[in-house]
Design a protein around this motif. Structure first.
Motif, mmCIF file in Angstrom:
data_model
loop_
_atom_site.group_PDB
_atom_site.id
_atom_site.type_symbol
_atom_site.label_atom_id
_atom_site.label_comp_id
_atom_site.label_asym_id
_atom_site.label_seq_id
_atom_site.Cartn_x
_atom_site.Cartn_y
_atom_site.Cartn_z
ATOM 1 N N PHE A 33 0.811 -1.220 0.000
ATOM 2 C CA PHE A 33 0.000 0.000 0.000
ATOM 3 C C PHE A 33 0.844 1.269 0.000
ATOM 4 N N THR A 34 2.025 1.203 -0.621
ATOM 5 C CA THR A 34 2.937 2.353 -0.619
ATOM 6 C C THR A 34 3.365 2.688 -2.040
ATOM 7 N N ARG A 35 3.444 3.984 -2.282
ATOM 8 C CA ARG A 35 3.961 4.494 -3.553
ATOM 9 C C ARG A 35 4.987 5.564 -3.209
ATOM 10 N N THR A 36 6.152 5.490 -3.840
ATOM 11 C CA THR A 36 7.207 6.455 -3.582
ATOM 12 C C THR A 36 7.379 7.347 -4.801
ATOM 13 N N THR A 37 7.412 8.646 -4.550
ATOM 14 C CA THR A 37 7.574 9.637 -5.614
ATOM 15 C C THR A 37 8.805 10.473 -5.327
ATOM 16 N N VAL A 38 9.721 10.520 -6.292
ATOM 17 C CA VAL A 38 10.910 11.368 -6.171
ATOM 18 C C VAL A 38 10.508 12.776 -6.589
ATOM 19 N N LEU A 39 10.838 13.758 -5.764
ATOM 20 C CA LEU A 39 10.394 15.133 -5.971
ATOM 21 C C LEU A 39 11.451 16.030 -6.589
ATOM 22 N N THR A 40 12.680 15.554 -6.684
ATOM 23 C CA THR A 40 13.759 16.357 -7.261
ATOM 24 C C THR A 40 14.234 15.722 -8.558
ATOM 25 N N ASP A 41 14.738 16.548 -9.454
ATOM 26 C CA ASP A 41 15.273 16.064 -10.726
ATOM 27 C C ASP A 41 16.738 15.678 -10.572
ATOM 28 N N ASN A 44 20.477 10.656 -7.878
ATOM 29 C CA ASN A 44 20.505 10.646 -6.416
ATOM 30 C C ASN A 44 21.735 11.387 -5.915
ATOM 31 N N ALA A 45 21.528 12.206 -4.905
ATOM 32 C CA ALA A 45 22.624 12.963 -4.303
ATOM 33 C C ALA A 45 22.118 13.553 -2.998
ATOM 34 N N VAL A 46 23.015 14.164 -2.244
ATOM 35 C CA VAL A 46 22.583 14.914 -1.069
ATOM 36 C C VAL A 46 21.578 15.959 -1.551
ATOM 37 N N GLY A 47 20.458 16.044 -0.855
ATOM 38 C CA GLY A 47 19.414 16.988 -1.237
ATOM 39 C C GLY A 47 18.265 16.359 -2.001
ATOM 40 N N THR A 48 18.420 15.107 -2.456
ATOM 41 C CA THR A 48 17.309 14.431 -3.125
ATOM 42 C C THR A 48 16.145 14.321 -2.151
ATOM 43 N N LEU A 49 14.953 14.675 -2.632
ATOM 44 C CA LEU A 49 13.734 14.618 -1.824
ATOM 45 C C LEU A 49 12.778 13.610 -2.433
ATOM 46 N N PHE A 50 12.139 12.818 -1.596
ATOM 47 C CA PHE A 50 11.105 11.903 -2.064
ATOM 48 C C PHE A 50 10.106 11.664 -0.956
ATOM 49 N N THR A 51 8.929 11.205 -1.353
ATOM 50 C CA THR A 51 7.864 10.938 -0.387
ATOM 51 C C THR A 51 7.317 9.547 -0.610
ATOM 52 N N ALA A 52 7.196 8.799 0.483
ATOM 53 C CA ALA A 52 6.515 7.505 0.452
ATOM 54 C C ALA A 52 5.109 7.748 1.003
ATOM 55 N N ARG A 53 4.100 7.449 0.194
ATOM 56 C CA ARG A 53 2.711 7.600 0.644
ATOM 57 C C ARG A 53 2.163 6.203 0.887
ATOM 58 N N THR A 54 1.725 5.963 2.124
ATOM 59 C CA THR A 54 1.249 4.647 2.531
ATOM 60 C C THR A 54 -0.199 4.744 2.976
ATOM 61 N N ALA A 60 -4.462 7.499 4.603
ATOM 62 C CA ALA A 60 -3.075 7.399 4.151
ATOM 63 C C ALA A 60 -2.252 8.492 4.821
ATOM 64 N N PHE A 61 -0.955 8.292 4.828
ATOM 65 C CA PHE A 61 -0.060 9.320 5.352
ATOM 66 C C PHE A 61 1.175 9.393 4.471
ATOM 67 N N ASP A 62 1.801 10.567 4.502
ATOM 68 C CA ASP A 62 3.025 10.792 3.742
ATOM 69 C C ASP A 62 4.230 10.671 4.663
ATOM 70 N N ASP A 63 5.313 10.128 4.116
ATOM 71 C CA ASP A 63 6.585 10.015 4.809
ATOM 72 C C ASP A 63 7.628 10.718 3.940
ATOM 73 N N PRO A 64 7.719 12.064 4.035
ATOM 74 C CA PRO A 64 8.698 12.788 3.214
ATOM 75 C C PRO A 64 10.111 12.589 3.758
ATOM 76 N N MET A 65 11.053 12.361 2.848
ATOM 77 C CA MET A 65 12.436 12.094 3.235
ATOM 78 C C MET A 65 13.393 12.925 2.402
ATOM 79 N N ARG A 86 11.052 13.697 7.466
ATOM 80 C CA ARG A 86 10.646 15.036 7.868
ATOM 81 C C ARG A 86 9.133 15.235 7.899
ATOM 82 N N GLY A 87 8.391 14.166 8.091
ATOM 83 C CA GLY A 87 6.941 14.266 8.034
ATOM 84 C C GLY A 87 6.298 14.638 9.351
ATOM 85 N N ARG A 88 4.999 14.909 9.278
ATOM 86 C CA ARG A 88 4.223 15.164 10.493
ATOM 87 C C ARG A 88 3.904 13.853 11.198
#
Length: 154
Positions: A33-41, A44-54, A60-65, A86-88
């Motif tokens: 029940f999880t989908r991960t979306t990469v938010l940066t172009d 992969n490197a320091v600063g890459t942002l992505f969110t796992a939505r479960t 559902a809740f988001d797990d931004p990393m 870094r999620g709530r």
């Protein structure tokens, strides 16, 4: 804070293991029940942002990393990747370490160590041992899938 550790040794070279465990959308595909979306172009490197939505629908809740360390394995040096959650709903961090090992003439092997520390909002600390056991099981299965279930040897 709940803390757990997962270790695997696989008959794959460190560069291939690194590629597999830093494929963020593949993590989501391995966790129910999880989908991960990469938010940066870009790569992969320091600063890459992505969110796992479960979850399912509105439940559902988001797990931004954010990737805060990204050092691929190199000759004589393990690879280390550190994520900060870094999620709530989910806070904490995860560290992946990939170390190459000699396999007695049979080719290279790699050892993977995944250490996760997390806190779920609304879950009292008394449940940390249960959360750690569930995390070991869930993320251990995800790691086995990322590495190729038939390749895990430990």
């Amino acid at each position: 804070m709940s803390r757990f550790r997962i270790e695997r040794t696989v008959p794959l070279p460190p560069a291939e293991v690194w590629r597999r465990i830093t494929d963020w959308p593949a993590h989501g595909a391995r966790i129910p029940f999880t989908r991960t979306t990469v938010l940066t172009d870009g790569p992969n490197a320091v600063g890459t942002l992505f969110t796992a939505r479960t979850g399912l629908g509105r439940l559902a809740f988001d797990d931004p990393m954010e990737v805060v360390r990204f050092d691929p394995p190199a000759a004589g040096r393990p690879g280390v990747c550190r994520l900060v959650k870094r999620g709530r709903a989910v806070r904490g961090s995860a560290v992946f370490e990939v170390t190459g090992e000699e396999a007695g003439g049979a080719g290279s092997r790699s050892r993977v160590v995944w250490v996760e520390e997390l806190r779920l909002r609304g879950v009292p600390a008394v449940f940390d041992p249960v959360l750690a056991a569930a995390g070991r099981l869930l993320f251990g299965r995800a790691l086995d899938g990322l590495l190729g279930k038939d390749t895990a040897v430990g």
